[in-house]
Each structure stands twice: as structure tokens, then as C-alpha cells.
Design a protein around this motif. Structure first.
Motif, mmCIF file in Angstrom:
data_model
loop_
_atom_site.group_PDB
_atom_site.id
_atom_site.type_symbol
_atom_site.label_atom_id
_atom_site.label_comp_id
_atom_site.label_asym_id
_atom_site.label_seq_id
_atom_site.Cartn_x
_atom_site.Cartn_y
_atom_site.Cartn_z
ATOM 1 N N GLN A 197 -7.882 12.744 -0.402
ATOM 2 C CA GLN A 197 -7.070 11.943 0.504
ATOM 3 C C GLN A 197 -7.873 11.252 1.614
ATOM 4 O O GLN A 197 -7.598 10.093 1.941
ATOM 5 C CB GLN A 197 -5.962 12.810 1.117
ATOM 6 C CG GLN A 197 -4.958 13.340 0.109
ATOM 7 C CD GLN A 197 -4.220 12.236 -0.629
ATOM 8 O OE1 GLN A 197 -4.009 11.150 -0.099
ATOM 9 N NE2 GLN A 197 -3.832 12.516 -1.866
ATOM 10 N N ASP A 234 0.757 4.211 -2.635
ATOM 11 C CA ASP A 234 0.570 5.576 -2.152
ATOM 12 C C ASP A 234 1.619 6.505 -2.756
ATOM 13 O O ASP A 234 1.306 7.616 -3.191
ATOM 14 C CB ASP A 234 0.649 5.597 -0.627
ATOM 15 C CG ASP A 234 0.299 6.960 -0.053
ATOM 16 O OD1 ASP A 234 -0.796 7.470 -0.365
ATOM 17 O OD2 ASP A 234 1.115 7.518 0.703
ATOM 18 N N CYS A 235 2.859 6.050 -2.787
ATOM 19 C CA CYS A 235 3.933 6.863 -3.373
ATOM 20 C C CYS A 235 3.759 7.002 -4.879
ATOM 21 O O CYS A 235 4.075 8.050 -5.457
ATOM 22 C CB CYS A 235 5.296 6.249 -3.059
ATOM 23 S SG CYS A 235 5.735 6.260 -1.309
ATOM 24 N N ARG A 289 -7.706 7.273 2.432
ATOM 25 C CA ARG A 289 -7.366 6.757 3.755
ATOM 26 C C ARG A 289 -8.483 5.859 4.293
ATOM 27 O O ARG A 289 -8.226 4.834 4.935
ATOM 28 C CB ARG A 289 -7.113 7.929 4.717
ATOM 29 C CG ARG A 289 -6.794 7.505 6.156
ATOM 30 C CD ARG A 289 -5.648 6.528 6.215
ATOM 31 N NE ARG A 289 -4.419 7.070 5.680
ATOM 32 C CZ ARG A 289 -3.527 7.729 6.410
ATOM 33 N NH1 ARG A 289 -3.741 7.935 7.696
ATOM 34 N NH2 ARG A 289 -2.418 8.171 5.856
ATOM 35 N N ALA A 334 -5.951 17.182 -2.317
ATOM 36 C CA ALA A 334 -6.087 17.043 -0.866
ATOM 37 C C ALA A 334 -7.471 16.559 -0.452
ATOM 38 O O ALA A 334 -7.597 15.764 0.485
ATOM 39 C CB ALA A 334 -5.769 18.372 -0.186
ATOM 40 N N TRP A 381 0.838 -1.204 0.000
ATOM 41 C CA TRP A 381 0.000 0.000 0.000
ATOM 42 C C TRP A 381 0.875 1.257 0.000
ATOM 43 O O TRP A 381 0.544 2.246 -0.659
ATOM 44 C CB TRP A 381 -0.933 0.008 1.206
ATOM 45 C CG TRP A 381 -1.897 1.151 1.152
ATOM 46 C CD1 TRP A 381 -1.771 2.376 1.742
ATOM 47 C CD2 TRP A 381 -3.135 1.186 0.431
ATOM 48 N NE1 TRP A 381 -2.846 3.174 1.438
ATOM 49 C CE2 TRP A 381 -3.693 2.464 0.637
ATOM 50 C CE3 TRP A 381 -3.814 0.260 -0.360
ATOM 51 C CZ2 TRP A 381 -4.915 2.839 0.074
ATOM 52 C CZ3 TRP A 381 -5.028 0.634 -0.919
ATOM 53 C CH2 TRP A 381 -5.565 1.908 -0.700
ATOM 54 N N THR A 382 1.980 1.222 0.727
ATOM 55 C CA THR A 382 2.909 2.357 0.732
ATOM 56 C C THR A 382 3.456 2.607 -0.669
ATOM 57 O O THR A 382 3.604 3.758 -1.100
ATOM 58 C CB THR A 382 4.068 2.099 1.711
ATOM 59 O OG1 THR A 382 3.543 1.937 3.035
ATOM 60 C CG2 THR A 382 5.055 3.258 1.703
ATOM 61 N N GLU A 420 -8.068 2.565 2.757
ATOM 62 C CA GLU A 420 -6.954 1.853 3.396
ATOM 63 C C GLU A 420 -7.403 1.212 4.706
ATOM 64 O O GLU A 420 -7.107 0.039 4.977
ATOM 65 C CB GLU A 420 -5.806 2.828 3.661
ATOM 66 C CG GLU A 420 -4.617 2.186 4.361
ATOM 67 C CD GLU A 420 -3.546 3.195 4.734
ATOM 68 O OE1 GLU A 420 -2.501 2.783 5.271
ATOM 69 O OE2 GLU A 420 -3.764 4.409 4.500
ATOM 70 N N PHE A 428 -1.426 7.624 -5.118
ATOM 71 C CA PHE A 428 -2.367 8.206 -4.167
ATOM 72 C C PHE A 428 -1.881 9.539 -3.600
ATOM 73 O O PHE A 428 -2.669 10.460 -3.386
ATOM 74 C CB PHE A 428 -2.644 7.234 -3.019
ATOM 75 C CG PHE A 428 -3.282 5.948 -3.465
ATOM 76 C CD1 PHE A 428 -4.096 5.907 -4.585
ATOM 77 C CD2 PHE A 428 -3.072 4.766 -2.771
ATOM 78 C CE1 PHE A 428 -4.687 4.720 -5.009
ATOM 79 C CE2 PHE A 428 -3.658 3.578 -3.181
ATOM 80 C CZ PHE A 428 -4.463 3.560 -4.304
ATOM 81 N N SER A 429 -0.586 9.645 -3.353
ATOM 82 C CA SER A 429 -0.052 10.880 -2.774
ATOM 83 C C SER A 429 -0.137 12.054 -3.741
ATOM 84 O O SER A 429 -0.013 13.212 -3.330
ATOM 85 C CB SER A 429 1.408 10.672 -2.346
ATOM 86 O OG SER A 429 2.218 10.336 -3.465
ATOM 87 N N LYS A 430 -0.362 11.767 -5.025
ATOM 88 C CA LYS A 430 -0.434 12.818 -6.036
ATOM 89 C C LYS A 430 -1.857 13.321 -6.251
ATOM 90 O O LYS A 430 -2.074 14.260 -7.025
ATOM 91 C CB LYS A 430 0.142 12.308 -7.367
ATOM 92 C CG LYS A 430 1.613 11.913 -7.285
ATOM 93 C CD LYS A 430 2.114 11.379 -8.614
ATOM 94 C CE LYS A 430 3.603 11.054 -8.566
ATOM 95 N NZ LYS A 430 3.914 9.977 -7.623
#
Length: 250
Positions: free
Chosen positions: A80, A68-69, A84, A77, A64-65, A87, A72-74
Motif C-alpha cells: 500500500q 483503488d476500490c 500511495r 498491506a 483513482w478512487t 498516487e 489497489f485496496s485488495k
């Protein structure tokens, strides 16, 4: 991105043609270790389900990390919280699956999860009841947990995950080699489809029949208008603006 596998074959064929044998070997090794699974959503979901079924918490968190990198992190806001929430839903599915295995809610996997995840989850109200899970005799009959033991809820989590990944991957800007075919199609004149009132009525009739039947599982991540999605792919502006209507939680 179903065509990515075809692009991989083109790259491999070109490297072979140029005689770059050592590069081909390195390329093949990278493909075997590809965590993105060639951006095949079904394979990514399958990998996550595997980690859940074998109670591999470290594997699930690491994968998942990575996602996310990667994507998802892109996202913007306001999306998000929904990511989460998804997740956390996967973590709950992990607990439910572990509780249904040999040993029930008192098995080591449930206790191990709650112990390792305590620092991250203890401050969230939605997880307060879950730390009582090992002490509930029949959680599938408990008001706090019965929903999560239903097949409907478990399927909806995976549908949400599938739809989110499919939407994000379709909106991602692609390298020139991967997008040349779609751009070529867009530059060609499109034939004008002639429709008749009868044709429209037929479509409306079919649509009404679909609505009258049982509705499929839906979630917040399948609500992106197709027209908006197509425009985003054409403009290659990536994720920004294409997912503004996404929100809520699975």
C-alpha cells in the motif's frame, strides 16, 4: 487481459442469438461507460493522462478512487505505501503540468489544487515545499522542483503506473468464460524444446548486447519474477502472495 474484448463480443453475440435485444442495448451502454476500459492498461493510463492534461482534479481523484476500490485496496498491506507513493507522484505530475500551462505556477489550476488538497496533504513532509510552488519564479531551476520538471521523471511515473496495472490485472482471478482458453492451453502437453550449447551462447550473447546498451526505464512494479507471475495465474489465487516482492516507491 487483452482477450476481454473478445469475450465481450462473445457475450454480445450470444445475447443477440437468444434475442435479448433490450439486454444487448444495456450491455452496449455499459461498455461505453466502462471505467475499466476492458482492463486495457494503455487506455487507463491514457484516461489518467487526459485528466492531468486538462487539469481535471475531480476527474483524476474520482478515477483513482475507482481503481483503488477495484484492485489497489485488495493488495497486501506492505504494498500500500508504494501505491500511495504512486498516487502522490501523479498529483505532482498534475501540478507540474498545470504550472507549465498558460499562466505558469501562478495560474488558477495550481492554486485550486493546493487549496482543495490542503486537508489531505498538509501533514506530509514531502508536500511541504509544494505549497510554495506558486511563489517560485522558475521552479524548473529550483533545487526542490527541478527533478519533477524533467521528462525522465514524468515518463517514469507513467511507466510505474503502467507496470503496476499490468501486473495486477494479470494476477487477478478471472471468470470461467475469460479463462477457459488459457486453462485449455495449460492442460495440453507442451513440447520439449531441444537446445544446444550454441543456442545458449547465442541467447547469452543477445542478453549481453541488451545490457551493454542504454537501459530502459524501470521501476519497482516491473520486478515481479515472470515464473512467479505465471504460477499465480495458473493457481488463480488472485493478488495475495503474487505481489509480495513488490514494494518501494516510483
Amino acid at each position: 487481459m487483452a482477450h476481454i474484448q473478445f469475450v465481450d463480443e462473445l457475450v454480445r453475440e450470444y445475447l443477440m442469438y437468444r434475442g435479448f435485444t433490450s439486454t444487448v442495448k444495456a450491455f452496449d451502454n455499459d461498455l461505453k461507460a466502462d471505467k475499466d476500459k476492458g482492463f486495457r492498461v494503455d487506455k487507463i493510463v491514457e484516461q489518467i493522462v487526459h485528466y492531468i492534461n486538462v487539469s481535471d482534479l475531480n476527474g483524476l481523484k474520482e478515477y483513482w478512487t475507482h481503481l483503488d476500490c477495484l484492485v489497489f485496496s485488495k493488495l497486501e498491506a506492505h504494498v500500500q505505501p508504494a501505491v500511495r507513493k504512486l498516487e502522490y507522484s501523479l498529483y505532482k505530475l498534475y501540478l507540474v503540468t498545470a504550472a507549465q500551462s498558460t499562466g505558469g505556477v501562478r495560474n488558477d489550476k495550481v492554486a485550486d489544487f493546493l487549496s482543495k488538497m490542503l486537508p489531505e496533504l498538509q501533514g506530509h513532509n514531502e508536500w511541504r515545499d509544494w505549497f510554495m510552488l506558486p511563489y517560485v519564479q522558475k521552479p524548473e531551476e529550483s533545487a526542490s522542483f527541478s527533478l519533477y520538471f524533467t521528462r525522465g521523471w514524468q515518463d517514469s511515473v507513467l511507466v510505474s503506473l503502467h507496470n503496476l496495472l499490468a501486473t495486477v490485472f494479470q494476477c487477478m482471478p478471472q471468470p470461467t468464460l475469460a479463462s477457459y482458453e488459457s486453462e485449455a492451453v495449460l492442460t495440453q502437453p507442451q513440447p520439449v524444446e531441444k537446445t544446444s550449447p550454441i543456442g545458449h551462447q547465442s541467447r547469452l550473447s543477445q542478453y549481453s548486447e541488451r545490457l551493454s546498451g542504454p537501459l530502459p526505464l524501470v521501476d519497482d512494479f516491473c520486478a515481479v519474477p515472470a515464473e512467479q507471475l505465471d504460477n499465480g495465474v495458473r493457481e488463480a489465487k488472485g493478488l495475495r502472495g503474487l505481489l509480495r516482492q513488490m514494494g518501494g516507491s516510483p
